[in-house]
Design a protein around this motif. Structure first.
Motif, PDB file in Angstrom:
ATOM      1  N   VAL A 177       0.600  -1.553  -0.242  1.00 55.94           N
ATOM      2  CA  VAL A 177      -0.116  -0.631   0.084  1.00 55.94           C
ATOM      3  C   VAL A 177       0.532   1.643  -0.257  1.00 55.94           C
ATOM      4  O   VAL A 177       1.870   1.192   0.418  1.00 55.94           O
ATOM      5  N   VAL A 178       0.451   2.037  -0.888  1.00 59.24           N
ATOM      6  CA  VAL A 178       0.966   3.106  -0.566  1.00 59.24           C
ATOM      7  C   VAL A 178       0.602   4.829   0.010  1.00 59.24           C
ATOM      8  O   VAL A 178      -0.571   4.993   0.059  1.00 59.24           O
ATOM      9  N   PRO A 179       1.032   4.829   1.654  1.00 56.00           N
ATOM     10  CA  PRO A 179       0.304   5.453   1.942  1.00 56.00           C
ATOM     11  C   PRO A 179       0.004   6.854   1.229  1.00 56.00           C
ATOM     12  O   PRO A 179       0.575   7.529   0.556  1.00 56.00           O
ATOM     13  N   LYS A 180      -0.782   7.232   1.267  1.00 61.09           N
ATOM     14  CA  LYS A 180      -1.612   9.162   1.004  1.00 61.09           C
ATOM     15  C   LYS A 180      -0.629   9.996   2.084  1.00 61.09           C
ATOM     16  O   LYS A 180      -0.481   9.309   3.142  1.00 61.09           O
ATOM     17  N   GLU A 181      -0.311  10.947   0.984  1.00 62.95           N
ATOM     18  CA  GLU A 181      -0.006  12.039   2.261  1.00 62.95           C
ATOM     19  C   GLU A 181      -0.657  12.457   2.937  1.00 62.95           C
ATOM     20  O   GLU A 181      -1.767  12.834   2.009  1.00 62.95           O
ATOM     21  N   LYS A 182      -1.027  13.460   4.397  1.00 65.95           N
ATOM     22  CA  LYS A 182      -1.605  14.492   4.357  1.00 65.95           C
ATOM     23  C   LYS A 182      -1.185  15.303   3.200  1.00 65.95           C
ATOM     24  O   LYS A 182       0.366  16.405   3.779  1.00 65.95           O
ATOM     25  N   GLY A 183      -2.167  16.766   3.321  1.00 66.85           N
ATOM     26  CA  GLY A 183      -1.561  17.207   2.630  1.00 66.85           C
ATOM     27  C   GLY A 183      -1.728  18.419   3.339  1.00 66.85           C
ATOM     28  O   GLY A 183      -1.941  18.812   4.731  1.00 66.85           O
ATOM     29  N   ARG A 184      -1.147  20.085   3.566  1.00 67.49           N
ATOM     30  CA  ARG A 184      -0.713  20.889   4.353  1.00 67.49           C
ATOM     31  C   ARG A 184      -2.586  21.375   4.322  1.00 67.49           C
ATOM     32  O   ARG A 184      -2.872  21.557   3.694  1.00 67.49           O
ATOM     33  N   GLU A 185      -2.568  21.987   5.649  1.00 65.50           N
ATOM     34  CA  GLU A 185      -3.747  22.310   6.252  1.00 65.50           C
ATOM     35  C   GLU A 185      -3.761  24.297   6.405  1.00 65.50           C
ATOM     36  O   GLU A 185      -2.955  24.165   6.699  1.00 65.50           O
ATOM     37  N   GLY A 186      -4.632  24.683   5.643  1.00 65.20           N
ATOM     38  CA  GLY A 186      -4.751  26.223   5.306  1.00 65.20           C
ATOM     39  C   GLY A 186      -5.861  26.943   6.827  1.00 65.20           C
ATOM     40  O   GLY A 186      -7.237  25.835   6.192  1.00 65.20           O
ATOM     41  N   LYS A 187      -6.193  27.961   6.601  1.00 66.68           N
ATOM     42  CA  LYS A 187      -7.175  28.700   7.162  1.00 66.68           C
ATOM     43  C   LYS A 187      -7.155  29.503   6.560  1.00 66.68           C
ATOM     44  O   LYS A 187      -6.157  30.488   6.897  1.00 66.68           O
ATOM     45  N   VAL A 188      -8.378  30.591   6.588  1.00 67.14           N
ATOM     46  CA  VAL A 188      -8.745  31.809   5.854  1.00 67.14           C
ATOM     47  C   VAL A 188      -9.542  32.435   6.520  1.00 67.14           C
ATOM     48  O   VAL A 188     -10.103  32.569   7.508  1.00 67.14           O
ATOM     49  N   PHE A 189      -8.454  34.186   7.090  1.00 65.15           N
ATOM     50  CA  PHE A 189      -8.977  34.552   8.106  1.00 65.15           C
ATOM     51  C   PHE A 189      -9.413  36.535   7.556  1.00 65.15           C
ATOM     52  O   PHE A 189      -8.694  36.841   6.643  1.00 65.15           O
ATOM     53  N   LYS A 190     -10.947  36.448   7.483  1.00 66.14           N
ATOM     54  CA  LYS A 190     -10.856  37.805   6.758  1.00 66.14           C
ATOM     55  C   LYS A 190     -11.060  38.310   7.337  1.00 66.14           C
ATOM     56  O   LYS A 190     -10.447  40.187   6.995  1.00 66.14           O
ATOM     57  N   GLU A 191     -11.030  38.447   8.770  1.00 63.43           N
ATOM     58  CA  GLU A 191     -10.393  39.544   9.445  1.00 63.43           C
ATOM     59  C   GLU A 191      -9.019  39.751  10.151  1.00 63.43           C
ATOM     60  O   GLU A 191      -8.736  38.764  11.168  1.00 63.43           O
ATOM     61  N   ILE A 192      -8.412  40.805   9.836  1.00 68.36           N
ATOM     62  CA  ILE A 192      -6.641  40.848   9.741  1.00 68.36           C
ATOM     63  C   ILE A 192      -6.294  39.909  11.684  1.00 68.36           C
ATOM     64  O   ILE A 192      -5.685  39.443  12.087  1.00 68.36           O
ATOM     65  N   ASN A 193      -7.399  40.371  13.183  1.00 65.25           N
ATOM     66  CA  ASN A 193      -7.160  41.157  14.270  1.00 65.25           C
ATOM     67  C   ASN A 193      -7.188  39.381  14.292  1.00 65.25           C
ATOM     68  O   ASN A 193      -6.265  39.080  15.397  1.00 65.25           O
ATOM     69  N   GLU A 194      -8.798  38.608  14.110  1.00 64.85           N
ATOM     70  CA  GLU A 194      -8.468  37.405  14.112  1.00 64.85           C
ATOM     71  C   GLU A 194      -7.583  36.636  14.070  1.00 64.85           C
ATOM     72  O   GLU A 194      -7.549  35.405  14.443  1.00 64.85           O
ATOM     73  N   GLY A 195      -7.324  36.405  13.070  1.00 61.48           N
ATOM     74  CA  GLY A 195      -6.062  35.639  12.287  1.00 61.48           C
ATOM     75  C   GLY A 195      -5.246  35.921  13.061  1.00 61.48           C
ATOM     76  O   GLY A 195      -4.100  35.065  13.674  1.00 61.48           O
ATOM     77  N   ILE A 196      -4.349  37.369  13.154  1.00 63.60           N
ATOM     78  CA  ILE A 196      -3.710  37.122  14.124  1.00 63.60           C
ATOM     79  C   ILE A 196      -3.909  36.945  15.627  1.00 63.60           C
ATOM     80  O   ILE A 196      -2.842  36.016  16.236  1.00 63.60           O
ATOM     81  N   LYS A 197      -4.558  37.152  16.119  1.00 60.48           N
ATOM     82  CA  LYS A 197      -5.259  36.316  17.524  1.00 60.48           C
ATOM     83  C   LYS A 197      -4.996  34.356  17.259  1.00 60.48           C
ATOM     84  O   LYS A 197      -4.129  34.370  18.330  1.00 60.48           O
ATOM     85  N   VAL A 198      -5.217  33.874  16.268  1.00 57.51           N
ATOM     86  CA  VAL A 198      -5.163  32.512  16.458  1.00 57.51           C
ATOM     87  C   VAL A 198      -4.097  32.167  15.861  1.00 57.51           C
ATOM     88  O   VAL A 198      -3.399  31.411  16.812  1.00 57.51           O
ATOM     89  N   VAL A 199      -3.259  32.984  15.311  1.00 62.61           N
ATOM     90  CA  VAL A 199      -1.620  32.663  14.894  1.00 62.61           C
ATOM     91  C   VAL A 199      -0.712  32.617  16.266  1.00 62.61           C
ATOM     92  O   VAL A 199      -0.319  31.857  16.543  1.00 62.61           O
ATOM     93  N   LEU A 200      -1.328  33.802  17.204  1.00 65.56           N
ATOM     94  CA  LEU A 200      -0.342  33.922  18.351  1.00 65.56           C
ATOM     95  C   LEU A 200      -1.331  32.648  19.137  1.00 65.56           C
ATOM     96  O   LEU A 200      -0.597  32.284  19.688  1.00 65.56           O
ATOM     97  N   GLU A 201      -1.883  32.002  19.421  1.00 62.86           N
ATOM     98  CA  GLU A 201      -2.576  31.216  20.414  1.00 62.86           C
ATOM     99  C   GLU A 201      -2.521  29.990  20.189  1.00 62.86           C
ATOM    100  O   GLU A 201      -1.292  29.010  20.984  1.00 62.86           O
TER     101      GLU A 201
END
Ligand SMILES: Cc1cc2nc3c(=O)[nH]c(=O)nc-3n(C[C@H](O)[C@H](O)[C@H](O)COP(=O)(O)OP(=O)(O)OC[C@H]3O[C@@H](n4cnc5c(N)ncnc54)[C@H](O)[C@@H]3O)c2cc1C
Length: 265
Positions: free
Chosen positions: A233-257
């Motif tokens: 069996v050839v194992p499936k590689e898990k791809g990179r996961e991303g999240k998109v934040f429309k509100e910049i401050n919310e994005g920064i908060k999540v990254v810092l957390e």
């Protein structure tokens, strides 16, 4: 003093490009360029260094298809004196036991030897079994995971062997099989002149019939291979996961957390 040194060389596909034939459970060797197994370059370099220090001959042996002659030519350019290709349809489909049996048979046919160098493993099969099995068939001791050749004399070798958590300094008289890691040396690059000379050199081809005085043909190739690969069996590689934040401050908060959670800030 003239040492007789054997190096086991396997030709492998460039593992960064090769594709896998999942249906047949095999590597699709036609999908990538072939090269000398990287660990075997270290084995060859170790052999050539011993020859340069104490004198002798280095014989490179490979079991594989006709095309493996290219790898042996490369070995000649890098300092091997002779090259032997074990090539026959009867050798095809061999597992590690049948491969080792055939390689050991060829080494017996060569006559006396002092040291056999091989790689710790290959980058395609990756079992790390062949060296030890060859040593067993030849009834000689083997030194595994050798990261340093400390000393070589006319009748013995002293090496550092990396086993699990510890490093061992081991001394062994000849004949011996030495299986090396990538740390043992830095393989040399052949010059253009050496490459040209190797282009004209002879590669001896030994077929199954050339070894019948030494080996039993029912023990080689597919027929002599007790291993059965039931499924690959050839194992499936898990791809990179991303999240998109429309509100910049919310994005920064999540990254810092996230960074804090990982103890990075
Ligand atoms: C059931 C079965 C069927 C197989 N059928 C095929 C097949 O049809 N075609 C195929 O190409 N492979 C086939 N293989 C894979 C083949 O058995 C291995 O490639 C081979 O036995 C070497 O094992 P390895 O690559 O794990 O070597 P390792 O044990 O990881 O290698 C250690 C060292 O041994 C030496 N060495 C290993 N192989 C060779 C060699 N051939 N010549 C010289 N030195 C060597 C090298 O120095 C290497 O660094 C099959 C395997 C199985 C289990």
């Amino acid at each position: 003093m003239s040492l007789k040194i054997v190096v086991l060389i396997k030709q492998v596909p460039d593992i960064t490009r090769v594709k896998f034939d999942a249906e047949r459970g095999r590597i699709d060797r036609s999908s990538a360029e072939a090269e000398i197994n990287p660990f075997d370059l270290n084995a060859l370099e170790a052999a050539v260094q011993v020859k340069e220090k104490l004198g002798g001959t280095v014989v490179a042996i490979s079991m594989g298809p006709q095309n493996a002659a290219v790898a042996l030519r490369d070995a000649l350019a890098r300092g091997a004196d002779e090259a032997i290709l074990l090539e026959d349809n009867k050798f095809a489909g061999a597992d590690t036991l049948a491969t080792s049996y055939t390689l050991a048979g060829a080494i017996k046919k060569l006559g006396n030897f002092d040291i056999i160098f091989c790689g710790e493993k290959t980058v395609d099969g990756d079992t790390g079994q062949v060296g030890a099995e060859v040593a067993e068939f030849l009834q000689v001791p083997h030194l595994y995971y050798v990261s340093k050749v400390k000393e070589v004399k006319e009748d013995k070798i002293v090496v550092v062997s990396e086993m699990e958590e510890a490093s061992y300094v081991v001394e062994c008289e000849f004949p011996v099989l030495v299986s090396v890691t990538k740390d043992v040396n830095k393989p040399r690059l052949p010059t253009l002149r050496e490459k040209l000379k190797a282009m004209k050199a002879e590669i001896k081809i030994w077929h199954a019939e050339n070894l019948t005085d030494i080996i039993n043909l029912s023990n080689v190739g597919y027929a002599g291979s007790p291993t059965v690969v039931s499924k690959v069996v050839v194992p499936k590689e898990k791809g990179r996961e991303g999240k998109v934040f429309k509100e910049i401050n919310e994005g920064i908060k999540v990254v810092l957390e996230e960074l804090a959670k990982k103890g990075l800030i």
